[in-house]
Design an enzyme around this catalytic site. Structure first.
Site, short mmCIF file in Angstrom:
data_model
loop_
_atom_site.label_atom_id
_atom_site.label_comp_id
_atom_site.label_asym_id
_atom_site.label_seq_id
_atom_site.Cartn_x
_atom_site.Cartn_y
_atom_site.Cartn_z
N GLU A 22 0.81 -1.22 0.00
CA GLU A 22 0.00 0.00 0.00
C GLU A 22 0.84 1.27 0.00
O GLU A 22 0.52 2.23 0.70
CB GLU A 22 -0.93 0.00 1.24
CG GLU A 22 -1.89 -1.16 1.26
CD GLU A 22 -2.72 -1.22 2.53
OE1 GLU A 22 -3.93 -1.44 2.40
OE2 GLU A 22 -2.18 -1.04 3.63
C1 TNX Z 1 -4.40 -4.01 4.78
S1 TNX Z 1 -2.87 -6.30 4.12
C2 TNX Z 1 -3.10 -3.79 5.22
C3 TNX Z 1 -2.88 -3.44 6.61
C4 TNX Z 1 -4.16 -3.36 7.39
C5 TNX Z 1 -5.05 -4.49 6.98
C6 TNX Z 1 -6.30 -4.59 7.79
C7 TNX Z 1 -1.74 -5.31 4.05
C8 TNX Z 1 -0.52 -5.80 3.46
N1 TNX Z 1 -1.99 -4.07 4.47
O1 TNX Z 1 -2.18 -2.22 6.69
O2 TNX Z 1 -3.85 -3.44 8.73
O3 TNX Z 1 -5.40 -4.31 5.64
O4 TNX Z 1 -7.02 -5.74 7.49
#
Ligand code: TNX
Length: 531
Positions: free
Chosen positions: A343
């Site tokens: 992300e």
């Molecule tokens: C997505 S999954 C994220 C996390 C959040 C999570 C909550 C991922 C690699 N990144 O930053 O905590 O969703 O479900």
């Protein structure tokens, strides 16, 4: 949540050899569990050959025999004794040589079925005893975890003399499908203490999980001591950090080493994660020089994602990253160091590649193998880099290409294996962005067919991540992890051919008496026939 002081007290009592009731202990009826069969195990063993003539009964005379001169066997034997003594009240001495023909639980290195490999075991039960054979300490430990499940559910027994300690007769030959069977705990969004992490380790080890990935840093907190950048923890892990400002704390290096050692004794390897180049607000709000404009952003305690980015074209960023990787690698005996990479919406694609091309070699420089969330595949990483799939879909072109080049993949699809997703609309804790995940959803997929172009050969294993935006206590962790964690553990260990929901839900239901005794706050899913 378990009350550990109770266990300690009982261990002392067991060590003193006092066989019976604690003074003043309430007379609780022994939990009655139906006779167990060799197949009543989670994860499902590869091969079971019951022999009803072979039932063994542990008695006050039983000894734990370990192969002479084998440290592996002695360690596994001692751990087994420490588990079974308070439960049975029997002395169960651990002996390196057979003296008299006493009934025995023998732990032997070597001589097992050729298929078991480095982590498998063979367990034989006859009227005269139990023999667990394995090639390694990890294999013997796995065998003892199976043995525990074949025994009555009981960790401490006010009236344990009424329990009959029988083990069903026959042979189990068992070994894992995948080398990596992981769980992840997010200690950044809300910090979790050494006691909470090690309590989780205890539970994981019962289901043959062999990696614990610790998500140590994120926008809301930095949870691992780094000596060359001390404010990361004093400020970034200090009071007011965490989601809603109520998750402060951090692991000192001594704490981290204690967790590593505790897990290692249970054959679980810690995989530390420093998430970057996004998810870095805690570091950047602490050190202004980590921002391109030299201005520290405000600390964040909300749950937004994708807004932070390290400054990609500044050498200082890489001095910082190298310091962190070096210090973390020094205290991490395991092979992996996870660099996050998810992300990074505030980093351009080109900058993301630039960053990964500079950082991945740093991980190798300090002797570790890098892993990252699946976005890392966009940077054409060297083939020893492990990519962790967290998508909700069934296609990912970058990941399939990486797999074709030879990169290994850890499967943790958010819509199946994310333990922080709610079970259903009524779940008090958790998130729902990847959907509700009931036990049958967590169990109902195959790691080797989930993503197009990422087949069995590309798969290193599976992982069950537990993000902690909504979780604060060990009870919260347990409620989200149980019973779904054992589902993911079974997908990681058991053969694809053994996959069977009816069988799984029955065996899972049989775990409940154990969880109640261990005070695991599990979700009593209506899908499971709980004992
Ligand atoms: C997505 S999954 C994220 C996390 C959040 C999570 C909550 C991922 C690699 N990144 O930053 O905590 O969703 O479900």
């Amino acid at each position: 949540m378990r009350r550990r002081h109770t266990m300690t007290r009982l261990l002392v009592i067991a060590a003193l050899g006092l066989p019976f009731i604690l003074p003043g202990a309430p007379a609780v009826a022994a939990p009655t569990t139906p006779p167990r069969q060799l197949t009543d195990v989670v994860p499902a063993p590869v091969e079971t050959r019951p022999d009803t003539r072979g039932t063994f009964r542990i008695s006050p005379l039983t000894v734990i025999l370990t192969a002479p001169g084998s440290l592996a066997a002695w360690q596994a034997g001692r751990q087994l004794a420490e588990t079974l003594r308070p439960a049975t009240g029997y002395p169960l001495p651990v002996l390196p040589v057979r003296s008299t023909p006493l009934p025995e639980i023998a732990l032997v290195v070597g001589g097992a079925d050729a298929r078991i490999g480095p982590e498998g075991y063979q367990l034989d039960v006859t009227r005269r005893g139990v023999t667990i054979r394995a090639n390694t300490a990890a294999g013997l430990f796995a065998g003892t975890q199976t043995l525990r499940q074949l025994l009555p559910a009981q960790i401490e027994a006010p009236d344990r003399q009424r329990v009959t300690w029988t083990v069903p007769g026959g042979r189990i030959v068992d070994y894992p499908r995948f080398a990596y069977r992981g769980a992840m705990l997010d200690v950044a969004r809300h910090f979790h203490t050494v006691d909470e992490i090690t309590a989780y380790v205890d539970l994981l080890s019962q289901y043959k999980i062999n990696y614990l990935h610790l998500h140590l840093t994120d926008d809301q907190g930095w949870r691992i001591q780094i000596d060359s950048w001390p404010r990361l923890t004093t400020v970034g892990g200090g009071p007011g950090t965490g989601v809603d400002g109520v998750g402060p704390g951090f692991l000192t290096k001594a704490d981290y080493k204690a967790v590593v050692a505790y897990a290692a004794a249970r054959h679980i390897t810690i995989v530390p994660e420093i998430d970057m180049p996004g998810h870095t607000n805690a570091a950047q709000s602490t050190y202004p020089e980590l921002n391109c404009d030299g201005v520290a952003p405000a600390p964040r305690t909300d749950t937004a994602v994708g807004y932070s980015s390290l400054c990609i074209n500044d050498d200082l960023t890489y001095r910082f990253v190298e310091d962190v990787i070096r210090e973390l690698a020094e205290i991490t005996p395991g092979p992996f160091l996870h660099i996050g990479g998810d992300e990074a919406h505030a980093t351009t694609d080109e900058d993301y590649r630039t960053f990964m091309n500079r950082v991945l070699p740093l991980v190798a420089k300090y002797g570790k193998r890098a892993s990252g969330w699946n976005e890392v595949a966009q940077a054409d990483p060297p083939t020893d880099v492990v990519a962790q799939f967290w998508g909700t879909g069934t296609t990912n072109a970058d990941l399939a290409e990486a797999a074709a080049r030879g990169n290994k993949v850890v499967m943790s699809p958010a819509s199946k294996s994310y333990l922080d997703m709610k079970y259903d609309a009524n779940t008090r804790l958790g998130l729902r962005w990847a959907g509700y995940i009931e036990v049958s959803d967590a169990y109902g997929w195959d790691p080797a067919t989930r993503v197009t172009g990422v087949g069995e050969d590309a798969i290193l294993g599976v992982e069950a991540p537990l993000w902690s935006e909504t979780l604060r206590t060990l009870d919260d962790i347990e409620y989200m992890a149980f019973p779904r964690l054992p589902a993911i553990a079974e997908l990681g260990w058991s053969t694809a051919a053994s996959h069977n929901w009816e069988s799984f839900r029955t065996r899972l239901g049989e775990q409940a008496p154990r969880w109640r005794l261990q005070e695991v706050d599990f979700y009593p899913s209506p899908q499971v026939p709980w004992l």
